[in-house]
Design an enzyme around this catalytic site. Structure first.
Site, mmCIF file in Angstrom:
data_model
loop_
_atom_site.group_PDB
_atom_site.id
_atom_site.type_symbol
_atom_site.label_atom_id
_atom_site.label_comp_id
_atom_site.label_asym_id
_atom_site.label_seq_id
_atom_site.Cartn_x
_atom_site.Cartn_y
_atom_site.Cartn_z
ATOM 1 N N SER A 43 0.837 -1.197 0.000
ATOM 2 C CA SER A 43 0.000 0.000 0.000
ATOM 3 C C SER A 43 0.879 1.258 0.000
ATOM 4 O O SER A 43 1.687 1.450 -0.898
ATOM 5 C CB SER A 43 -0.951 -0.045 1.196
ATOM 6 N N ASP A 195 -5.684 -5.028 -1.766
ATOM 7 C CA ASP A 195 -4.586 -4.556 -0.922
ATOM 8 C C ASP A 195 -3.705 -5.706 -0.428
ATOM 9 O O ASP A 195 -4.196 -6.729 0.052
ATOM 10 C CB ASP A 195 -5.183 -3.825 0.288
#
Length: 341
Positions: A43, A195
């Site tokens: 991320s 993610d």
């Protein structure tokens, strides 16, 4: 002159809290006593890793610091269009926690009632535009001095995919940062990704197989624990998010601690024992600064907030270098069992 030491960097994700990692990187690079063999990230950690590599490829240490400053600086300038901002009262009180801000509450309501497809049928993504201006794929892939391992989660299989430096692209970075409640899955080579924090925040195991350095420095953005039981919906969501994204790291640390114990006790010999590697684990964090911040503040990109986190990251890294540099290459600087087990 002090000899340099070689390390691997593992960068946690955490939205705009990644500005703390920016500050850490800025201080570590400026110090000049560390060499970076490899970097992993998820991320925001993936964004920091990619911009770090790009700047390094084009201008060495100074180029890396400049590239990171330019990236986060422009991100801050985009805050004018963000509804998640501090109220005048928040500013007056010096409050960075935005769980109760009107813009944050409205954004939360929209996320709970509409899917990413319904909210954004045109698939507009300002982060993609930002990366288009700041990420040079060819330069990053040509940065042979530093390896990279960026994590994303395969939606179909639930398995982690690690994108190496040679595979990095804007899509790979967006996949690593794709929160399913906010963004539509990013499709790469026909596979959908979310993610990377669900399976590695940040991933450690790539260093075992692809790096010669034994030292891993984890830059932690999420606090390790909470003293109080969460009660409000926002607090419950915050803690659930931290536990979910911290689970993969905790599992890896458990395995590393077990292998370290086997090696230290000479419990495994022969060919298999020779294949075992002992990693030395270090951590740079600042729980007093980061723990009071709610999850909503990870969407706050006001320049003042980013600078606050940047300065905290620089201070944490400077203090860590002063207290821990001599332990690099020698021993763990944290108690893995106490911290993760």
């Amino acid at each position: 002159m002090t000899a340099t030491k070689r390390i691997n960097l593992a960068l946690q994700g955490g939205g705009s809290h990644g500005a703390f990692t920016w500050g850490v990187l800025d201080a570590l690079i400026e110090d000049g006593r560390l060499e970076f063999e490899a970097v992993s990230g998820t991320s925001a950690g993936a964004m920091n890793a990619a911009i770090f590599l790009q700047g390094w490829a084009k201008g060495g240490p100074a180029g890396a610091r400049s590239a990171l400053a330019a990236f986060w600086g422009e991100l801050g300038s985009m805050s004018i269009a963000s509804p998640i901002r501090r109220t005048p009262l928040d500013r007056l009180q010096g409050n960075w926690n935005l769980d109760d801000s009107p813009g944050a509450l409205w954004a939360d309501l929209i996320q709970r009632t509409l899917t990413p497809w319904q909210r954004n049928p045109l698939k507009y993504d300002p982060l993609r535009d930002l990366l288009t201006r700041h990420f040079d794929q060819d330069a990053v892939r040509a940065c042979h001095q530093i390896k990279a391992f960026i994590a994303a989660t395969n939606v179909a299989t639930g398995k982690v995919r690690i994108f190496t430096r040679e595979e990095l692209s804007i899509d790979a970075l967006l996949a690593s940062a794709c929160l399913p409640s906010i963004h539509e899955a990013v499709v790469i080579d026909g596979e959908p990704y979310w993610d990377g924090g669900f399976r590695g925040n940040p991933p450690i195991w790539p260093f075992i197989y692809n790096s010669e350095s034994e030292d891993v420095v984890i830059v932690e953005v999420d606090p390790p624990g909470r003293a109080e039981v969460p009660r409000s919906n926002a607090e419950i969501a915050d803690r659930l998010n931290e536990i979910t994204f911290g689970g993969a790291l905790m599992a890896e640390m458990r395995a590393i601690a077990f292998v370290q114990e086997l090696i230290d006790k000479g419990a495994v010999t022969g060919e298999f024992g020779e294949r075992l590697r002992k990693l030395l684990i270090h951590s740079i964090s600042d729980a007093p600064t980061l723990a009071p911040l709610g999850a909503v503040s990870k969407f706050n990109i006001e320049p003042e907030f980013l600078d606050h986190l940047f300065q905290a990251g620089r201070a944490a890294a400077t203090g860590w270098l002063a207290s821990t540099f001599d332990k690099i290459g020698v021993e763990n600087s944290i108690d893995i069992r106490a911290r993760f087990l």
